[in-house]
Design a protein around this motif. Structure first.
Motif, PDB file in Angstrom:
ATOM      1  N   ARG A  99       0.760  -1.182   0.038  1.00  0.00           N
ATOM      2  CA  ARG A  99      -0.148   0.139  -0.030  1.00  0.00           C
ATOM      3  C   ARG A  99       0.889   1.375   0.014  1.00  0.00           C
ATOM      4  NH1 ARG A  99      -1.803  -3.102   4.221  1.00  0.00           N
ATOM      5  NH2 ARG A  99      -3.797  -3.912   4.050  1.00  0.00           N
ATOM      6  N   SER A 100       0.467   2.284  -0.610  1.00  0.00           N
ATOM      7  CA  SER A 100       1.066   3.490  -0.462  1.00  0.00           C
ATOM      8  C   SER A 100       1.062   4.081   0.801  1.00  0.00           C
ATOM      9  CB  SER A 100       0.376   4.653  -1.497  1.00  0.00           C
ATOM     10  OG  SER A 100      -0.975   4.977  -1.128  1.00  0.00           O
ATOM     11  N   THR A 101       2.010   4.919   1.112  1.00  0.00           N
ATOM     12  CA  THR A 101       2.115   5.516   2.321  1.00  0.00           C
ATOM     13  C   THR A 101       2.000   7.029   2.407  1.00  0.00           C
ATOM     14  OG1 THR A 101       4.533   5.495   2.540  1.00  0.00           O
ATOM     15  CG2 THR A 101       3.554   3.622   3.620  1.00  0.00           C
TER      16      THR A 101
ATOM     17  N   SER B   7       4.872  -0.460   5.943  1.00  0.00           N
ATOM     18  CA  SER B   7       3.703  -0.755   5.177  1.00  0.00           C
ATOM     19  C   SER B   7       3.836  -2.128   5.344  1.00  0.00           C
ATOM     20  CB  SER B   7       3.675  -0.006   3.886  1.00  0.00           C
ATOM     21  OG  SER B   7       2.561  -0.462   3.040  1.00  0.00           O
ATOM     22  N   GLY B   8       2.664  -2.874   4.822  1.00  0.00           N
ATOM     23  CA  GLY B   8       2.851  -4.438   4.669  1.00  0.00           C
ATOM     24  C   GLY B   8       2.854  -4.802   3.042  1.00  0.00           C
TER      25      GLY B   8
ATOM     26  N   VAL C 145      -3.561   3.631  -1.163  1.00  0.00           N
ATOM     27  CA  VAL C 145      -4.130   2.982   0.061  1.00  0.00           C
ATOM     28  C   VAL C 145      -5.650   2.679  -0.092  1.00  0.00           C
ATOM     29  CG1 VAL C 145      -4.448   5.024   1.312  1.00  0.00           C
ATOM     30  CG2 VAL C 145      -3.342   3.057   2.511  1.00  0.00           C
ATOM     31  N   GLY C 146      -6.484   3.670  -0.608  1.00  0.00           N
ATOM     32  CA  GLY C 146      -7.862   3.604  -0.611  1.00  0.00           C
ATOM     33  C   GLY C 146      -8.243   2.176  -1.326  1.00  0.00           C
TER      34      GLY C 146
ATOM     35  N   MET D 225      -6.745  -0.695  -1.901  1.00  0.00           N
ATOM     36  CA  MET D 225      -6.337  -2.345  -1.671  1.00  0.00           C
ATOM     37  C   MET D 225      -6.930  -2.730  -0.204  1.00  0.00           C
ATOM     38  SD  MET D 225      -2.496  -3.698  -1.658  1.00  0.00           S
ATOM     39  CE  MET D 225      -2.193  -4.805  -0.133  1.00  0.00           C
TER      40      MET D 225
ATOM     41  N   CYS E 220       1.018   0.573  12.011  1.00  0.00           N
ATOM     42  CA  CYS E 220       0.239  -0.682  11.851  1.00  0.00           C
ATOM     43  C   CYS E 220       0.153  -0.932  10.398  1.00  0.00           C
ATOM     44  CB  CYS E 220      -1.023  -0.493  12.604  1.00  0.00           C
ATOM     45  SG  CYS E 220      -2.143  -1.837  12.294  1.00  0.00           S
ATOM     46  N   PRO E 221       0.848  -1.902   9.745  1.00  0.00           N
ATOM     47  CA  PRO E 221       0.623  -1.948   8.118  1.00  0.00           C
ATOM     48  C   PRO E 221      -0.321  -2.952   7.622  1.00  0.00           C
ATOM     49  CG  PRO E 221       2.398  -3.622   8.997  1.00  0.00           C
ATOM     50  CD  PRO E 221       1.694  -2.993  10.155  1.00  0.00           C
ATOM     51  N   ASP E 222      -0.918  -3.560   8.688  1.00  0.00           N
ATOM     52  CA  ASP E 222      -2.022  -4.719   8.019  1.00  0.00           C
ATOM     53  C   ASP E 222      -3.482  -4.531   8.483  1.00  0.00           C
ATOM     54  OD1 ASP E 222      -2.115  -7.124   6.546  1.00  0.00           O
ATOM     55  OD2 ASP E 222      -2.556  -8.001   8.578  1.00  0.00           O
TER      56      ASP E 222
ATOM     57  N   MET F 183      -9.687   1.402   5.088  1.00  0.00           N
ATOM     58  CA  MET F 183     -10.086   1.478   3.785  1.00  0.00           C
ATOM     59  C   MET F 183     -11.398   1.094   3.748  1.00  0.00           C
ATOM     60  SD  MET F 183      -9.349  -0.893   0.629  1.00  0.00           S
ATOM     61  CE  MET F 183     -10.827  -1.511   1.299  1.00  0.00           C
TER      62      MET F 183
ATOM     63  N   LYS G 268     -18.853   5.511   1.452  1.00  0.00           N
ATOM     64  CA  LYS G 268     -19.215   5.608  -0.033  1.00  0.00           C
ATOM     65  C   LYS G 268     -20.399   4.782  -0.416  1.00  0.00           C
ATOM     66  CE  LYS G 268     -14.726   6.707  -2.063  1.00  0.00           C
ATOM     67  NZ  LYS G 268     -13.843   6.011  -1.061  1.00  0.00           N
TER      68      LYS G 268
ATOM     69  N   ASN H  61      -5.178  10.324   4.011  1.00  0.00           N
ATOM     70  CA  ASN H  61      -5.005   9.395   2.940  1.00  0.00           C
ATOM     71  C   ASN H  61      -6.184   8.428   2.488  1.00  0.00           C
ATOM     72  OD1 ASN H  61      -3.129   8.979   0.848  1.00  0.00           O
ATOM     73  ND2 ASN H  61      -1.834   7.709   2.070  1.00  0.00           N
ATOM     74  N   PHE H  62      -6.747   8.152   3.344  1.00  0.00           N
ATOM     75  CA  PHE H  62      -7.912   7.174   3.276  1.00  0.00           C
ATOM     76  C   PHE H  62      -9.139   7.728   2.659  1.00  0.00           C
ATOM     77  CE2 PHE H  62      -5.090   5.049   5.853  1.00  0.00           C
ATOM     78  CZ  PHE H  62      -4.872   3.530   5.549  1.00  0.00           C
TER      79      PHE H  62
END
Ligand SMILES: [Cu+2]
Lengths: 136, 191
Positions: free
Chosen positions: A22-24, A31-32, A132-133, A135, B65-67, B74, B81, B113-114
């Motif tokens: 994912r973009s950061t 990131s993962g 990021v939005g 995935m 936290c990447p996961d 998201m 939406k 960003n989200f």
């Protein structure tokens, strides 16, 4: 006989599909990384470690969600990939923990990654950076 | 006449089928976090009452936290939406459990960003424990294998408040978005 020896001594062929991250946002340092590891060979292999110039540290983690609590732990001893099988690194499961990012990961870019396997040795992979939005 | 109408409506109410259960766990009457004051990314102290008039969705996480955190944020963006025009009635708040590393600007960039409407709240490091406790949640630092870094085990529960900032639902982070959207539609219609 020749055929038999040929197959038995062939290095397991490891293939990687759908490698992505994912973009950061600016300031975000982790990131993962996700992908499908495919072992087409007749011998089991194992993903031992991962490295990249743009991430200071990369660990292989497993996520668990027991009792409404998110936990991540390093996968001990690497990721086994049995002969003739596919192993998924996926969100909320096993993933690469890409830490100490040197710069934000921008959507649309591809980042080089080096995977080290027990039998197949070093395998280069290109990691696709997704917005990021987009995935899960 | 008025007496008859009241009697009739009581009978009618008694005959109406009971409301279907929500997909998430209904916790009406519980009031986790409603007394809290937590600074936002502009440094302004916020309480849940500031968000009355909206359905407020609260979630704990941190930018390293990447996961699970990005996956949940998201999906909460997708949730807004999927509600179409009603999506504007939903406010998503991420409370960081890592205020030491998550500076206000880092947290702000991360949540926006989200979805630009998302809000980040950043408890002072000394206040974190009491904030987490107020939600009956947990957040525990865990060092990485080589000891130079850490990650944080934390509650991944989603807390939902109605427009009157009453706590109504608790959902698990991996609940399908369509199910949570159906619940939120009911909360929006109820008010
Ligand atoms: Cu991890």
């Amino acid at each position: 006989m020749f055929v038999y020896v040929g197959i038995a001594s062939a290095a397991p062929s490891i293939q990687i599909e759908n490698a992505r991250t994912r973009s950061t946002a600016p300031g975000q340092t982790v990131s993962g990384g996700y992908m499908t590891l495919i072992n087409n060979g007749l011998t089991a292999d194992r993903l031992l470690s991962v490295s990249a110039s743009w991430a200071g540290m990369i660990e292989i983690h497993h996520t668990s969600m027991d009792g409404g609590v998110m936990r991540m732990r390093e996968v001990q001893g690497g990721v086994p990939i049995p002969a003739n099988s596919r192993v998924e690194l996926k969100p909320r499961g096993m993933h690469l923990m890409l830490m100490q990012l040197a710069a934000p990961l921008e959507a649309g870019r591809s980042m080089p990654l080096l995977l080290q396997f027990e039998k197949a040795g070093a395998v280069k992979v290109s990691l696709r950076v997704e917005a990021v939005g987009q995935m899960p | 006449m008025r007496g008859i109408i009241i009697v009739l409506s009581v009978i009618f109410a008694a005959c109406a089928p009971p409301p279907l259960p929500f997909n998430a766990t209904e916790v009406t009457g519980v009031s986790y976090g409603t007394q809290l004051q937590i600074p936002d990314t502009q440094g302004k102290s916020r309480s849940l009452a500031d968000f009355s008039g909206k359905i407020t969705v609260v979630f704990f996480g941190f930018t390293s936290c990447p996961d699970v955190c990005p996956s949940t944020l998201m999906r909460l963006g997708q949730l807004r939406k999927s509600l179409g025009a009603d999506g504007a009635a939903v406010r998503v708040i991420l409370v960081t459990v890592d205020p030491e590393r998550d500076t206000a600007s880092r947290l702000d960039a991360y949540v926006k960003n989200f979805d630009p409407s998302f809000i980040g709240l950043r408890p002072e490091p000394a206040a974190l424990e009491s904030v987490v406790k107020a939600f009956h949640a947990i957040a525990v630092k865990v060092p990485t294998a080589d000891g130079t870094d850490y990650t944080i085990d934390h509650s991944s529960t989603i807390y939902v408040y109605d427009q009157n900032t009453r706590m109504r639902l608790i959902a698990q982070a991996d609940m399908p978005i369509e199910q949570l959207a159906a619940d939120l539609r009911r909360l929006i219609a109820d008010s």
